[in-house]
Design a protein around this motif. Structure first.
Motif, PDB file in Angstrom:
ATOM      1  N   LEU A 112     -16.977   0.042  -0.235  1.00 52.86           N
ATOM      2  CA  LEU A 112     -15.687  -0.230   0.430  1.00 52.86           C
ATOM      3  C   LEU A 112     -15.196  -1.198  -0.318  1.00 52.86           C
ATOM      4  CD1 LEU A 112     -16.662   0.037   3.994  1.00 52.86           C
ATOM      5  CD2 LEU A 112     -15.122   1.505   3.070  1.00 52.86           C
ATOM      6  N   PRO A 166      -3.653   5.654   8.820  1.00 52.56           N
ATOM      7  CA  PRO A 166      -4.978   5.150   8.720  1.00 52.56           C
ATOM      8  C   PRO A 166      -4.997   3.248   8.782  1.00 52.56           C
ATOM      9  CG  PRO A 166      -4.901   6.563   6.865  1.00 52.56           C
ATOM     10  CD  PRO A 166      -3.600   6.694   7.771  1.00 52.56           C
ATOM     11  N   ALA A 167      -3.951   2.975   8.096  1.00 55.14           N
ATOM     12  CA  ALA A 167      -3.595   1.466   8.180  1.00 55.14           C
ATOM     13  C   ALA A 167      -3.581   0.809   9.546  1.00 55.14           C
ATOM     14  CB  ALA A 167      -2.535   1.101   7.123  1.00 55.14           C
ATOM     15  N   LEU A 205       0.978  -1.326  -0.233  1.00 52.14           N
ATOM     16  CA  LEU A 205      -0.127  -0.152   0.115  1.00 52.14           C
ATOM     17  C   LEU A 205       1.020   1.049  -0.121  1.00 52.14           C
ATOM     18  CD1 LEU A 205      -3.078  -0.846   2.546  1.00 52.14           C
ATOM     19  CD2 LEU A 205      -2.916  -0.772  -0.083  1.00 52.14           C
ATOM     20  N   ARG A 216     -15.297   0.172  10.475  1.00 53.22           N
ATOM     21  CA  ARG A 216     -16.068  -0.454   9.736  1.00 53.22           C
ATOM     22  C   ARG A 216     -15.570  -1.313   8.254  1.00 53.22           C
ATOM     23  NH1 ARG A 216     -21.396   2.779   9.507  1.00 53.22           N
ATOM     24  NH2 ARG A 216     -19.644   4.283   9.426  1.00 53.22           N
ATOM     25  N   TRP A 217     -14.516  -0.536   7.906  1.00 50.81           N
ATOM     26  CA  TRP A 217     -13.905  -0.806   6.403  1.00 50.81           C
ATOM     27  C   TRP A 217     -13.170  -2.240   6.548  1.00 50.81           C
ATOM     28  CZ3 TRP A 217      -8.718  -1.244   7.311  1.00 50.81           C
ATOM     29  CH2 TRP A 217      -8.002  -0.435   8.185  1.00 50.81           C
ATOM     30  N   ARG A 218     -12.802  -2.733   7.906  1.00 50.35           N
ATOM     31  CA  ARG A 218     -11.964  -3.753   7.830  1.00 50.35           C
ATOM     32  C   ARG A 218     -12.894  -5.071   7.225  1.00 50.35           C
ATOM     33  NH1 ARG A 218      -9.303  -5.088  13.162  1.00 50.35           N
ATOM     34  NH2 ARG A 218     -11.288  -4.878  14.103  1.00 50.35           N
ATOM     35  N   ASP A 219     -12.240  -6.029   6.797  1.00 52.98           N
ATOM     36  CA  ASP A 219     -12.591  -7.326   6.133  1.00 52.98           C
ATOM     37  C   ASP A 219     -12.286  -8.540   6.990  1.00 52.98           C
ATOM     38  OD1 ASP A 219     -13.959  -9.023   4.581  1.00 52.98           O
ATOM     39  OD2 ASP A 219     -13.005  -8.789   2.820  1.00 52.98           O
ATOM     40  N   ARG A 267      -4.530  -3.472  -4.638  1.00 52.11           N
ATOM     41  CA  ARG A 267      -3.902  -2.449  -3.829  1.00 52.11           C
ATOM     42  C   ARG A 267      -4.704  -1.325  -3.467  1.00 52.11           C
ATOM     43  NH1 ARG A 267       2.599  -2.705  -4.360  1.00 52.11           N
ATOM     44  NH2 ARG A 267       2.766  -4.864  -5.091  1.00 52.11           N
ATOM     45  N   LYS A 307     -13.498  -4.182   0.292  1.00 48.15           N
ATOM     46  CA  LYS A 307     -14.147  -5.344   0.625  1.00 48.15           C
ATOM     47  C   LYS A 307     -15.411  -5.825   0.128  1.00 48.15           C
ATOM     48  CE  LYS A 307     -16.582  -4.281   5.081  1.00 48.15           C
ATOM     49  NZ  LYS A 307     -16.716  -4.556   6.344  1.00 48.15           N
ATOM     50  N   PHE A 334      -7.208   9.183  -4.887  1.00 44.39           N
ATOM     51  CA  PHE A 334      -6.068   9.268  -4.249  1.00 44.39           C
ATOM     52  C   PHE A 334      -4.825   9.889  -4.679  1.00 44.39           C
ATOM     53  CE2 PHE A 334      -2.135   7.718  -2.292  1.00 44.39           C
ATOM     54  CZ  PHE A 334      -2.472   7.689  -0.766  1.00 44.39           C
ATOM     55  N   THR A 364     -16.123  -7.440  11.905  1.00 44.77           N
ATOM     56  CA  THR A 364     -17.211  -6.777  11.101  1.00 44.77           C
ATOM     57  C   THR A 364     -17.914  -7.478  10.185  1.00 44.77           C
ATOM     58  OG1 THR A 364     -15.445  -6.421   9.314  1.00 44.77           O
ATOM     59  CG2 THR A 364     -15.344  -4.659  10.672  1.00 44.77           C
ATOM     60  N   PHE A 390      -6.980   1.002  -0.926  1.00 43.81           N
ATOM     61  CA  PHE A 390      -6.831   1.474   0.446  1.00 43.81           C
ATOM     62  C   PHE A 390      -8.039   0.867   1.014  1.00 43.81           C
ATOM     63  CE2 PHE A 390      -4.040   4.203  -1.884  1.00 43.81           C
ATOM     64  CZ  PHE A 390      -2.936   3.963  -1.093  1.00 43.81           C
ATOM     65  N   PRO A 391      -8.099  -0.279   1.940  1.00 49.77           N
ATOM     66  CA  PRO A 391      -9.520  -0.691   2.483  1.00 49.77           C
ATOM     67  C   PRO A 391     -10.326   0.340   3.140  1.00 49.77           C
ATOM     68  CG  PRO A 391      -7.384  -1.656   3.829  1.00 49.77           C
ATOM     69  CD  PRO A 391      -6.940  -0.832   2.489  1.00 49.77           C
ATOM     70  N   TRP A 392      -9.712   1.349   3.836  1.00 50.82           N
ATOM     71  CA  TRP A 392     -10.442   2.175   4.676  1.00 50.82           C
ATOM     72  C   TRP A 392     -11.112   3.408   3.748  1.00 50.82           C
ATOM     73  CZ3 TRP A 392      -5.209   1.606   5.033  1.00 50.82           C
ATOM     74  CH2 TRP A 392      -4.550   2.777   4.593  1.00 50.82           C
ATOM     75  N   ARG A 428       0.513  10.375   6.711  1.00 51.00           N
ATOM     76  CA  ARG A 428      -0.826  10.888   6.896  1.00 51.00           C
ATOM     77  C   ARG A 428      -2.021   9.869   6.274  1.00 51.00           C
ATOM     78  NH1 ARG A 428      -4.267  14.625   4.868  1.00 51.00           N
ATOM     79  NH2 ARG A 428      -2.920  15.193   3.434  1.00 51.00           N
ATOM     80  N   ARG A 429      -1.660   9.634   5.120  1.00 52.91           N
ATOM     81  CA  ARG A 429      -2.684   9.184   4.193  1.00 52.91           C
ATOM     82  C   ARG A 429      -2.728   7.622   4.143  1.00 52.91           C
ATOM     83  NH1 ARG A 429      -2.969  12.310  -1.304  1.00 52.91           N
ATOM     84  NH2 ARG A 429      -4.796  10.725  -1.519  1.00 52.91           N
ATOM     85  N   VAL A 430      -1.665   7.043   4.453  1.00 50.97           N
ATOM     86  CA  VAL A 430      -1.622   5.440   4.332  1.00 50.97           C
ATOM     87  C   VAL A 430      -1.272   5.064   5.505  1.00 50.97           C
ATOM     88  CG1 VAL A 430      -0.426   3.730   3.194  1.00 50.97           C
ATOM     89  CG2 VAL A 430      -1.069   6.025   1.924  1.00 50.97           C
TER      90      VAL A 430
END
Lengths: 234, 250
Positions: free
Chosen positions: B126, A147-148, A126, A223-226, B83, B128, B96, A230, B85-87, A142-144
């Motif tokens: 999203l 959040p990750a 990523l 919520r975005w997590r797979d 690739r 996912k 992006f 979730t 971004f999952p969020w 900040r952007r990757v």
């Protein structure tokens, strides 16, 4: 209700505990104790948590900062945190500062350790996407990266909150004039087992409630997590 | 908008192992070039150099007249995996790479690009929630939205089933027709190479050199059953086989 296995002065029956709690509440002391303890947890957790996020972000992102700070922090971490209590009392007096500091130390390490681990564990693939767009280090962070590493941060925050409750009780053992920890020692000295149970029940409820609040925030933010968590309907 | 890409005498080694042994490739503006070669020969390494992800190499890479070394905004990349971004929701994922990624202009560009790859209805999803093919289309949209002069694809459809892969190849051609980037595609799928590319460049086994260059004559839109494409595929297969036996004989 009494089975008689334990004497009532050792393990008071629930109605007695309830009554003792009500009496304490009528005198205005229950709210005072709960308020004092909650205020210390909130302040200590906030200070420790913010410090851990700031320091963890810096050491997680900069190898040089990691080399400078990490050995010292790891050394400090090996000291059982409660061993700080007497020293803090000596340094900061017997008022609020040492108690809040102790709670902050308790909150700091779980947050710090998990956040740094999260940052170092961010998927390199990523980060490469961001590098392709010629983004600078600060923007990639900040952007990757941040959040990750949010899932790890929340794990740390929840552990840190649990630690905060542990440490506030210990902090209040040492010469506090209020709070649930104080109520525990005070009741011990006056052999009021019923009041001790009142304090224990309050701690259980508060600990559980605060964790639920944090979990709710975590659930919304992640919520975005797979993942299994979730997958379940909210 | 599009510019030629020139690789001159590219050499790359990992410690003692030579991976690329002097590669010269010129890709014309808006041309589609496929790079094929034995597995592990350094195709992906070559692409990483052009993408600027690895700057430790000898030789020169030019986009138009500019020598580039390192990440460059004129280059877009689609990796083997999406690739995403999952969020980030799909529209934010696609936006992006835009410098003003939160602006109304960016939103309009993202809408256009999502339409090109057929994902308009999923702009709020999203990652996912997407299938593999959809996720890779989203990755394609993200690479296209900045309108790169050079678009690099590293085995972009290799993890998809045959049917989805063919659909994505159509999406790629539609996107190329719309944005007209200079396009370099690394693939191990010979059908894909001859169907998509103007030229197919065959690399030798490690250390990689250019072994052969085949021109794919038929004009687009092409028919996958076109005998001349099949003939080219056989020629490639034979050339690759020779590479393979060279490996065995070593």
């Amino acid at each position: 209700m009494q089975v008689g296995v334990f004497a009532a002065y050792q393990l008071p029956p629930p109605p007695t505990v309830l009554e003792a709690g009500a009496a304490l509440a009528r005198r205005g002391l229950l709210l005072q104790d709960v308020g004092a303890t909650v205020a210390r947890v909130v302040a200590g957790f906030a200070i420790g948590g913010v410090a851990a996020i700031v320091l963890g972000t810096i050491t997680g992102l900069s190898r040089r900062a990691e080399r400078t700070v990490e050995p010292t922090l790891q050394a400090i971490r090996t000291i059982p945190t409660l061993a700080w209590a007497p020293l803090l009392l000596l340094w900061l007096g017997v008022d609020e500062p040492p108690r809040i500091t102790l709670v902050a130390i308790g909150a700091f390490f779980p947050v710090y350790v998990n956040l740094v681990a999260g940052i170092l564990g961010v998927d390199r693939k990523l980060v490469e996407v961001a590098r392709v767009y010629a983004l600078g280090r600060a923007e990639i962070a900040r952007r990757v990266v941040l959040p990750a590493s949010l899932p790890s941060l929340f794990t740390g925050l929840r552990l840190g909150l649990t630690q905060s409750w542990l440490f506030v009780v210990v902090a209040e053992f040492f010469g506090a004039s209020g709070g649930l920890g104080f109520r525990l020692t005070d009741s011990q000295q006056s052999s009021r087992v019923d009041l001790m149970f009142v304090a224990l029940v309050c701690l259980a409820v508060l600990g559980k409630a605060s964790d639920m609040v944090l979990r709710a925030i975590e659930g919304r933010a992640l919520r975005w997590r797979d993942v299994l968590a979730t997958e379940r309907p909210a | 908008m599009s510019t030629p890409l020139r690789l001159a005498a590219i050499r790359k080694r990992y410690d003692a192992v030579e991976v690329l042994a002097g590669i010269d490739i010129e890709v014309a503006a808006s041309e589609i070039v496929a790079i094929v070669g034995p597995s592990g020969c350094g195709k992906s390494t070559l692409l990483r150099l052009v993408a600027g992800l690895d700057t430790d190499y000898e030789g020169e890479i030019r986009i138009g007249e500019r020598v580039v070394r390192g990440p460059d905004r004129a280059v877009g990349v689609v990796f083997q995996e999406p690739r995403l971004f999952p969020w980030l929701r799909l529209d934010r994922n696609v936006a992006f790479g835009l410098e003003d990624h939160a602006s109304p202009r960016a939103a309009a560009l993202v809408r256009d690009t999502l339409e090109v790859v057929g994902l308009t209805a999923f702009s709020n999803a999203l990652p996912k929630e997407l299938s593999g093919g959809m996720a890779q289309r989203a990755a394609l949209a993200r690479a296209l939205v900045t309108e790169p002069q050079v678009l690099l694809l590293d085995e972009p459809f290799s993890s998809l089933d045959a049917f989805t892969r063919m659909r994505l190849q159509e999406h790629l051609l539609a996107a190329w027709a719309r944005y007209r980037p200079t396009l370099v595609l690394v693939t191990h799928d010979l059908d894909e190479a001859v169907y998509l590319a103007d030229r197919v460049i065959l690399l030798t086994d490690r250390p990689a050199r250019v072994a052969d260059v085949l021109r794919v004559a038929p004009a687009r839109p092409r028919d996958r059953r076109d005998p001349s494409l099949l003939g080219l595929r056989v020629a490639l297969l034979e050339a690759l086989h020779l590479e393979g036996s060279a490996l065995v004989g070593r």
